[in-house]
Design a protein around this motif. Structure first.
Motif, PDB file in Angstrom:
ATOM      1  N   ASP A   1      12.528 -41.996   8.407  1.00  0.00           N
ATOM      2  CA  ASP A   1      13.538 -43.225   8.975  1.00  0.00           C
ATOM      3  C   ASP A   1      12.924 -44.350   9.595  1.00  0.00           C
ATOM      4  O   ASP A   1      11.800 -44.297  10.314  1.00  0.00           O
ATOM      5  CB  ASP A   1      14.594 -42.706  10.144  1.00  0.00           C
TER       6      ASP A   1
ATOM      7  N   SER B   1      18.042 -45.627   3.416  1.00  0.00           N
ATOM      8  CA  SER B   1      17.600 -47.056   3.248  1.00  0.00           C
ATOM      9  C   SER B   1      16.061 -47.160   3.987  1.00  0.00           C
ATOM     10  O   SER B   1      16.201 -47.239   5.055  1.00  0.00           O
ATOM     11  CB  SER B   1      18.506 -47.797   4.146  1.00  0.00           C
ATOM     12  N   LEU B   2      15.007 -47.187   3.286  1.00  0.00           N
ATOM     13  CA  LEU B   2      13.789 -47.228   3.688  1.00  0.00           C
ATOM     14  C   LEU B   2      13.102 -48.267   3.056  1.00  0.00           C
ATOM     15  O   LEU B   2      13.295 -48.552   1.787  1.00  0.00           O
ATOM     16  CB  LEU B   2      13.051 -45.659   3.360  1.00  0.00           C
TER      17      LEU B   2
ATOM     18  N   GLY C   1      15.141 -44.680  -0.141  1.00  0.00           N
ATOM     19  CA  GLY C   1      15.351 -43.152  -0.119  1.00  0.00           C
ATOM     20  C   GLY C   1      15.734 -42.530  -1.438  1.00  0.00           C
ATOM     21  O   GLY C   1      15.182 -41.541  -1.878  1.00  0.00           O
TER      22      GLY C   1
ATOM     23  N   ASP D   1       8.068 -43.837   8.523  1.00  0.00           N
ATOM     24  CA  ASP D   1       8.935 -45.145   8.807  1.00  0.00           C
ATOM     25  C   ASP D   1       9.267 -45.663   7.324  1.00  0.00           C
ATOM     26  O   ASP D   1       9.884 -47.039   7.630  1.00  0.00           O
ATOM     27  CB  ASP D   1       8.543 -45.890   9.961  1.00  0.00           C
TER      28      ASP D   1
ATOM     29  N   VAL E   1      16.204 -44.121  16.077  1.00  0.00           N
ATOM     30  CA  VAL E   1      16.841 -43.023  15.459  1.00  0.00           C
ATOM     31  C   VAL E   1      15.873 -42.261  15.387  1.00  0.00           C
ATOM     32  O   VAL E   1      16.462 -41.140  15.533  1.00  0.00           O
ATOM     33  CB  VAL E   1      17.293 -43.653  14.007  1.00  0.00           C
ATOM     34  N   ARG E   2      14.790 -42.187  15.044  1.00  0.00           N
ATOM     35  CA  ARG E   2      13.853 -40.937  14.879  1.00  0.00           C
ATOM     36  C   ARG E   2      13.807 -40.387  16.093  1.00  0.00           C
ATOM     37  O   ARG E   2      13.658 -38.916  16.181  1.00  0.00           O
ATOM     38  CB  ARG E   2      12.343 -41.402  14.677  1.00  0.00           C
TER      39      ARG E   2
ATOM     40  N   ASP F   1      16.300 -40.850   5.376  1.00  0.00           N
ATOM     41  CA  ASP F   1      16.904 -41.743   5.328  1.00  0.00           C
ATOM     42  C   ASP F   1      17.396 -42.546   4.004  1.00  0.00           C
ATOM     43  O   ASP F   1      16.087 -42.617   3.344  1.00  0.00           O
ATOM     44  CB  ASP F   1      16.525 -42.857   6.275  1.00  0.00           C
TER      45      ASP F   1
ATOM     46  N   LEU G   1      20.060 -38.706   4.755  1.00  0.00           N
ATOM     47  CA  LEU G   1      20.958 -39.483   5.904  1.00  0.00           C
ATOM     48  C   LEU G   1      21.310 -40.714   5.680  1.00  0.00           C
ATOM     49  O   LEU G   1      20.527 -41.398   4.750  1.00  0.00           O
ATOM     50  CB  LEU G   1      20.250 -39.437   7.408  1.00  0.00           C
ATOM     51  N   SER G   2      22.564 -41.203   6.101  1.00  0.00           N
ATOM     52  CA  SER G   2      22.941 -42.541   5.442  1.00  0.00           C
ATOM     53  C   SER G   2      23.813 -43.123   6.515  1.00  0.00           C
ATOM     54  O   SER G   2      24.802 -42.229   7.143  1.00  0.00           O
ATOM     55  CB  SER G   2      23.329 -42.724   4.058  1.00  0.00           C
TER      56      SER G   2
ATOM     57  N   LYS H   1      25.096 -40.668   9.362  1.00  0.00           N
ATOM     58  CA  LYS H   1      24.463 -40.652  10.551  1.00  0.00           C
ATOM     59  C   LYS H   1      25.633 -40.547  11.789  1.00  0.00           C
ATOM     60  O   LYS H   1      25.128 -40.089  12.857  1.00  0.00           O
ATOM     61  CB  LYS H   1      23.653 -42.149  10.507  1.00  0.00           C
TER      62      LYS H   1
END
Length: 212
Positions: free
Chosen positions: A8, A56-57, A62, A34, A13-14, A54, A81-82, A104
């Motif tokens: 992520d 959105s990386l 992702g 990340d 968040v992490r 995630d 995860l989103s 999330k």
């Protein structure tokens, strides 16, 4: 112990994910990244039991990372995860090879449960999404919505257009030229029978793909 790798781009968040996992005596952190490029590099070098990825990386999305990992590690359980609802991406990522999909907002209550489930060889989605996915696996062919006709990359561009991102911002985000983004936009408009980017935004709101 279930060795979990977290991917992520947001440090906060992490840290939140690690705090949640630290409360489980059968799950341990195996590493973190990340950006999509680092995830792919480490996935080739290391062994994990579960990848929490995630959608959105930076570097590589992702969805893109998921597809590439499946070419060299087809059995690695991957939980996506989103921030996006299941209606937007769950079926798309499951078809691409994900083992589960978790929004999330549900992470605090469901993360450990989802990890255990996919580690055990099952899929993880909400009950409603699970029923829909089972229907499709059994050969069901529901009427497709216009946005479901788009390829994964076109849908990715569609969502960014709907969120108000410019051509240059989209190009930078997915690492293609502005010309390529324009080509994707033209294909989107054609496939969905829309006339402009305003129509795309209005469609996304009406379909519940983005919030007002």
């Amino acid at each position: 112990m279930i060795r979990v790798f977290l991917a992520d781009d947001h440090p906060v968040v992490r840290e939140g994910l690690k705090t949640i996992l630290s409360k489980s005596n059968d799950i341990v952190l195996a590493g973190e990244a990340d950006n999509g490029i680092d995830v792919l590099k480490k996935a080739r070098q290391e062994k994990w039991d579960v990848l929490v990825l995630d959608l959105s990386l930076p570097g590589r999305s992702g969805l893109n990372v998921l597809k590439e990992i499946r070419t060299f590690s087809p059995k690695l359980p991957i939980l996506i995860l989103s921030v996006h609802s299941e209606e937007q991406y769950a079926l798309r990522v499951l078809k691409a090879g994900a083992s589960g999909y978790l929004t999330k907002e549900c992470v605090p209550e469901k993360l450990a449960q989802a990890i255990r489930k996919i580690h055990g060889g099952e899929r993880y989605v909400s009950e409603a999404m699970g029923a829909h996915f089972s229907f499709l696996l059994e050969g069901g062919k529901p009427q497709k919505e216009p946005h479901e006709l788009l390829s994964d990359r076109e849908f990715e561009v569609f969502m960014m257009i709907a969120e108000g991102k410019s051509t240059s911002e989209i190009a930078e985000s997915i690492h293609v030229s502005a010309k390529t983004v324009s080509s994707h936009r033209a294909n989107i408009l054609d496939k969905m029978k829309l006339s402009s980017v305003v129509d795309i935004a209005l469609y996304a709101v009406k379909a519940g793909l983005i919030k007002h």
